[in-house]
Each structure stands twice: as C-alpha cells, then as structure tokens.
Design a protein around this motif. Structure first.
Motif, PDB file in Angstrom:
ATOM      1  N   LEU A   1      65.206-103.583  -4.489  1.00 39.23           N
ATOM      2  CA  LEU A   1      64.897-102.435  -3.626  1.00 39.23           C
ATOM      3  C   LEU A   1      66.155-101.916  -2.948  1.00 39.23           C
ATOM      4  CD1 LEU A   1      61.542-103.459  -1.887  1.00 39.23           C
ATOM      5  CD2 LEU A   1      61.946-101.462  -3.349  1.00 39.23           C
ATOM      6  N   GLU A   2      66.979-102.834  -2.448  1.00 38.87           N
ATOM      7  CA  GLU A   2      68.231-102.409  -1.813  1.00 38.87           C
ATOM      8  C   GLU A   2      69.131-101.718  -2.840  1.00 38.87           C
ATOM      9  OE1 GLU A   2      69.078-102.217   1.232  1.00 38.87           O
ATOM     10  OE2 GLU A   2      68.233-103.865   2.397  1.00 38.87           O
ATOM     11  N   MET A   3      69.241-102.338  -4.007  1.00 39.44           N
ATOM     12  CA  MET A   3      70.124-101.774  -5.032  1.00 39.44           C
ATOM     13  C   MET A   3      69.620-100.389  -5.437  1.00 39.44           C
ATOM     14  SD  MET A   3      72.346-104.420  -6.388  1.00 39.44           S
ATOM     15  CE  MET A   3      72.245-104.747  -8.110  1.00 39.44           C
ATOM     16  N   ALA A   4      68.303-100.257  -5.598  1.00 38.33           N
ATOM     17  CA  ALA A   4      67.744 -98.974  -6.022  1.00 38.33           C
ATOM     18  C   ALA A   4      67.961 -97.917  -4.945  1.00 38.33           C
ATOM     19  CB  ALA A   4      66.264 -99.110  -6.343  1.00 38.33           C
TER      20      ALA A   4
ATOM     21  N   VAL B   1      68.071 -97.795 -12.227  1.00 37.15           N
ATOM     22  CA  VAL B   1      67.292 -98.408 -13.296  1.00 37.15           C
ATOM     23  C   VAL B   1      65.780 -98.294 -13.104  1.00 37.15           C
ATOM     24  CG1 VAL B   1      67.550-100.316 -14.896  1.00 37.15           C
ATOM     25  CG2 VAL B   1      68.954-100.241 -12.851  1.00 37.15           C
ATOM     26  N   LEU B   2      65.322 -98.504 -11.878  1.00 39.21           N
ATOM     27  CA  LEU B   2      63.886 -98.457 -11.612  1.00 39.21           C
ATOM     28  C   LEU B   2      63.605 -97.534 -10.437  1.00 39.21           C
ATOM     29  CD1 LEU B   2      62.954-102.260 -11.733  1.00 39.21           C
ATOM     30  CD2 LEU B   2      62.325-100.535 -13.417  1.00 39.21           C
ATOM     31  N   GLN B   3      62.460 -96.841 -10.507  1.00 38.92           N
ATOM     32  CA  GLN B   3      62.074 -96.021  -9.362  1.00 38.92           C
ATOM     33  C   GLN B   3      61.754 -96.964  -8.194  1.00 38.92           C
ATOM     34  OE1 GLN B   3      58.214 -94.290  -8.952  1.00 38.92           O
ATOM     35  NE2 GLN B   3      58.974 -92.321  -8.271  1.00 38.92           N
TER      36      GLN B   3
ATOM     37  N   TYR C   1      60.233-107.005 -16.539  1.00 37.91           N
ATOM     38  CA  TYR C   1      61.408-107.224 -17.383  1.00 37.91           C
ATOM     39  C   TYR C   1      62.040-105.878 -17.688  1.00 37.91           C
ATOM     40  CZ  TYR C   1      59.977-112.023 -18.117  1.00 37.91           C
ATOM     41  OH  TYR C   1      59.654-113.336 -17.915  1.00 37.91           O
ATOM     42  N   VAL C   2      63.306-105.697 -17.328  1.00 40.98           N
ATOM     43  CA  VAL C   2      64.017-104.461 -17.639  1.00 40.98           C
ATOM     44  C   VAL C   2      64.861-104.723 -18.882  1.00 40.98           C
ATOM     45  CG1 VAL C   2      65.703-102.778 -16.837  1.00 40.98           C
ATOM     46  CG2 VAL C   2      64.153-103.855 -15.196  1.00 40.98           C
ATOM     47  N   LYS C   3      64.613-103.952 -19.936  1.00 42.90           N
ATOM     48  CA  LYS C   3      65.298-104.202 -21.203  1.00 42.90           C
ATOM     49  C   LYS C   3      65.761-102.901 -21.845  1.00 42.90           C
ATOM     50  CE  LYS C   3      62.816-108.305 -22.727  1.00 42.90           C
ATOM     51  NZ  LYS C   3      62.028-108.849 -23.833  1.00 42.90           N
ATOM     52  N   SER C   4      66.610-103.022 -22.832  1.00 48.33           N
ATOM     53  CA  SER C   4      67.036-101.843 -23.575  1.00 48.33           C
ATOM     54  C   SER C   4      66.129-101.653 -24.786  1.00 48.33           C
ATOM     55  CB  SER C   4      68.477-102.030 -24.047  1.00 48.33           C
ATOM     56  OG  SER C   4      68.726-101.163 -25.135  1.00 48.33           O
ATOM     57  N   SER C   5      65.790-100.390 -25.059  1.00 45.79           N
ATOM     58  CA  SER C   5      64.959-100.133 -26.240  1.00 45.79           C
ATOM     59  C   SER C   5      65.831-100.047 -27.484  1.00 45.79           C
ATOM     60  CB  SER C   5      64.177 -98.828 -26.065  1.00 45.79           C
ATOM     61  OG  SER C   5      65.066 -97.744 -26.002  1.00 45.79           O
ATOM     62  N   LEU C   6      67.158-100.082 -27.295  1.00 45.04           N
ATOM     63  CA  LEU C   6      68.053 -99.875 -28.430  1.00 45.04           C
ATOM     64  C   LEU C   6      68.738-101.146 -28.905  1.00 45.04           C
ATOM     65  CD1 LEU C   6      69.518 -96.554 -27.064  1.00 45.04           C
ATOM     66  CD2 LEU C   6      67.757 -96.807 -28.818  1.00 45.04           C
ATOM     67  N   VAL C   7      69.014-102.050 -27.974  1.00 47.84           N
ATOM     68  CA  VAL C   7      69.624-103.313 -28.407  1.00 47.84           C
ATOM     69  C   VAL C   7      68.763-104.484 -27.968  1.00 47.84           C
ATOM     70  CG1 VAL C   7      71.988-102.429 -28.412  1.00 47.84           C
ATOM     71  CG2 VAL C   7      71.083-103.475 -26.337  1.00 47.84           C
TER      72      VAL C   7
END
Ligand code: ASP
Ligand code: MG
Length: 412
Positions: free
Chosen positions: A200-203, A209-211, A226-232
C-alpha cells in the motif's frame, strides 16, 4: 481449484496477445481448475475513450462517461471468450451487470458493495471459463459504473474474495514487484513476497503495479495476490499478510520509491497564533486539494513558516489559494518550488529497528544531498530533496539498505 486471473492492458493489447492469454488460461483449465478471467481494456483504449468525451465538452456527463469507458473491457472480454471457444474451450463473457457486481453510484470511482455468485457459479458448473470485464459494475438502479483508473485489479480481487477463490493472479507487463524502479536503479530486485501494508505504501508512493484500492480490498478480505508477467515465466511476487512472510526473509527495508509528481509551497511569516494552520489547510481541503508533507518551523519573533507539498497537478491552484489567503491574513510571501523529488524507504522492519531514519539521512548527507522536508509513517520515511538528486538518492539508499541485486544471480 478455483482460480481468478486478471490480465492488464498490455497483456490484451491486440488479438495476438489475447491468443497468448487464452493459451495460459487453457493450461490451467487442462490441469482441472475452474477459471474466472478478468481483463482490462486494450492498452491505451481507456485514455482514447476519455479523450473522445473530452473533445466534445470539457465536463462530460459522468454517468455517460462510465457507459463509454466501460466498453473497452467489454471488447476484450468478448474477444477472449471468442478466442477460447475457437480453440475448443467453452467460455462465456459476463459483464458487470450480468454477474451483478453491485456498486454505489459514484460514477468514475464507484465502490463495490456486493457480488452476486449465482450466475458465475452456474456457468462454472457447466464447465465454462468465465470471462469478466474488469473496471465495471452496476448500481442498484441498473446504471453502469466504473471503479477508477486501474480498477480491473479491484474487480479481480473482489471476485476472488466474493467467490472464495483458491488463487488470485494478476498478470501484468512486469514480472513482479521490485525493490525500486529498475529504470532508475539497475540493481533493482524482484521481491518474492511483500506485505499488504508495504504494498500500500509503495503503491501510494507511485509504484504502479497494483491499484491501491485492490490492495486495500485484498488486505481486508485476506486474499493473497500473485503478481506475475503474462509474457515471461516466473514466480512473480506474492502480496500477502505480514505473518506469512517468514522471519528468515524479513528484511528491514523492502523498497525505495521515488516520485517527481509533487510541488512544495511555503507560506512565510505566518502569525504564530491559534487557527492559522487550520485556515491554510481548510482552504486547501475546501478546494479538494490533498496535502502530503507538512512542515512548520520553530517560530521566531512571533511568526513561523509553513511548508507543504501537493500533487504537481494541484500546485498552481494551491499557490493561488495561498496568495489570496496570504493577503487576508497579512502574510508577506508565498513561494513555490516544483523542482523537487520525494524519495522514500518502505519496510515493516522499521517498527522494530532503531536507527533507520538516521541511516537514511546519513546516506543522503554522504552524497551531499540536502533534505528539505521529512515525513514518516510507521513503515515509511520520505524525504523531499532537489529534483536533480532523485536518482542518485534512490541508488545510494538501495545500496545502503542492502537491496542491491547480487552480481551473480542465484537460480531458484
Ligand atoms: N482500463 C481501465 C484503466 O485503464 C481499468 C484497468 O485497466 O484496470 O484504468
Ligand atoms: Mg493496471
């Protein structure tokens, strides 16, 4: 397992990328999972639609704007369902009003009050992959609403909470949450885990990255994300409860952030008597201006200086309000400086470790960087400095707090 996946705008920016998304979804389907897939609009589409409305009139009707901008996600959800079906997997798209994602009526920034489960559950039962456009809902009267920019994240987390999903994955164009912006510091490292509060602080300090609201939601209902890349391929970053971050992994500082989006305003020689700060900040809040850092000097000769920061977009307005107020209360001068940057360190470890602030200030001092204002929370310390030192400060702090990536990358 019931899995909620969300794909952001760059992951669905054209039909080729949508096909790539369909392939990922199918992998999960093949291993036997039930899937709810939330999609954003194609990258740039929401801006394009907003500009269209803006080219008609500077203040377009808010209800109609939501009708307009919710179409971006309607397009991608239909396209994904079409793609999945063409690949031999049964799928159905359900709009916010069909699921019934019920929100309040604040167009453009609606909050979700309730999610009806029946329709989704019955489609899942039939073996279908359910595709839901992110960002949109419907109010009690049946009006289409949207959840604020980046709101598809919140749709995903809310669905995961409402349907008690076993897994919530947010796919984006980066492979996780980083210790700092890799564009500024090449030694930035992906974090394996980060707590809701740190996220929350970082956002709110600018990590996009996240709302923010989706993280608040996740924290409230305890949904691990889980925050991930859809490409790698990769492990991504798990955003979760503090207790789930094993003590051995516990680091004092998790990240360093940097923002150039603020301006500093100083009201000089304010009479040092009760009610002055109230006057200044009431005037700002009446104009809907959010103030971040506030510093008041020790008073000399019955006057004091009050400095505060606001978003750069509000700076001119805030300055004008201060000038008007200055005349009224007999203050001589107001100054504005938007050549500033705010660097912050964020970490849960601050609560239990002494000397973090002094270390931060020493690191900046060693680089010859002057601190113009400071603010802290339980898990964050921010310093306002001259803009031109911003990147240097980030790199120095990143190193000093042990966040630099090892030169030899360990394979895990
Ligand atoms: N399309 C919306 C936006 O750009 C919502 C989202 O992508 O999360 O803000
Ligand atoms: Mg997004």
């Amino acid at each position: 397992m019931l899995v909620v996946q969300k794909y952001g705008g760059t992951s669905v920016k054209d039909t080729e990328r949508i096909r790539n998304v369909a392939q990922k979804v199918i992998e999960y389907k093949k291993r036997g999972d039930d899937l709810i897939v939330v999609v954003s609009a194609m990258a740039g589409e929401t801006d394009r639609l907003l500009n269209l409305a803006g080219s008609v009139t500077p203040f377009p009707d808010e209800r109609e704007v939501d009708v307009l901008i919710s179409t971006g996600e309607q397009v991608t959800s239909a396209l994904l369902a079409i793609t999945l079906k063409s690949m031999g997997y049964d799928a159905i798209s359900l709009l916010g009003s069909q699921v019934r994602i019920i929100t309040d009526s604040s167009f453009g920034k609606a909050r979700i009050n309730e999610i009806e489960r029946e329709r989704i559950l019955s489609e899942l039962k039939k073996g279908k992959i359910v595709v839901v456009p992110g960002f949109q809902g419907v109010d009690e009267e049946g009006n289409i609403t949207t959840l604020g920019r980046g709101g598809s994240d919140t749709t995903a987390v809310a669905l995961a909470a409402g349907l008690k999903a076993d897994l919530c994955e947010i796919y984006t164009d980066v492979d996780g949450v980083y210790t700092t912006d890799p564009n500024i510091c090449e030694k930035a490292r992906r974090l394996d885990r980060i707590s809701y509060d740190e996220m929350l602080e970082m956002a709110s300090l600018g990590a996009k990255v996240l709302q923010i609201r989706s993280v608040e939601f996740a924290k409230k209902y305890n949904v691990p994300i889980y925050v991930k890349s859809s490409l790698v391929e990769g492990k991504g970053t798990l955003v979760c409860k503090e207790e789930e971050i094993m003590s051995m992994e516990k680091v004092v500082i998790s990240g360093v952030t940097y923002s150039k989006n603020e301006a500093k305003i100083t009201v000089n020689n304010v009479p040092d008597r009760p009610g002055m700060a109230a006057k200044i900040f009431t005037a700002l809040s009446d104009a809907n201006i959010v103030v971040d850092i506030i510093v008041q000097n020790v008073s000399h000769a019955n006057t004091t200086d009050i400095t505060f920061t606001v978003a750069k977009a509000d700076a001119k307005k805030a300055y004008k309000i201060m000038e008007d107020l200055a005349k009224e209360i007999g203050v001589k001068d107001v100054t504005m400086d938007d050549d500033i940057a705010k660097v912050s360190i964020v970490g849960l470890g601050m609560i239990s470790h002494a000397g973090i602030a002094s270390k931060m200030f020493s690191v900046l001092a060693e680089e010859g960087i002057n601190i113009e204002a400071i603010t802290t929370s339980e898990i964050k310390i921010s310093c306002v400095i001259k803009r031109k030192y911003g990147e240097l400060a980030v790199q120095a702090l990143h190193k000093a707090f042990g966040l630099d990536q090892e030169d030899v990358k360990e394979e895990t």
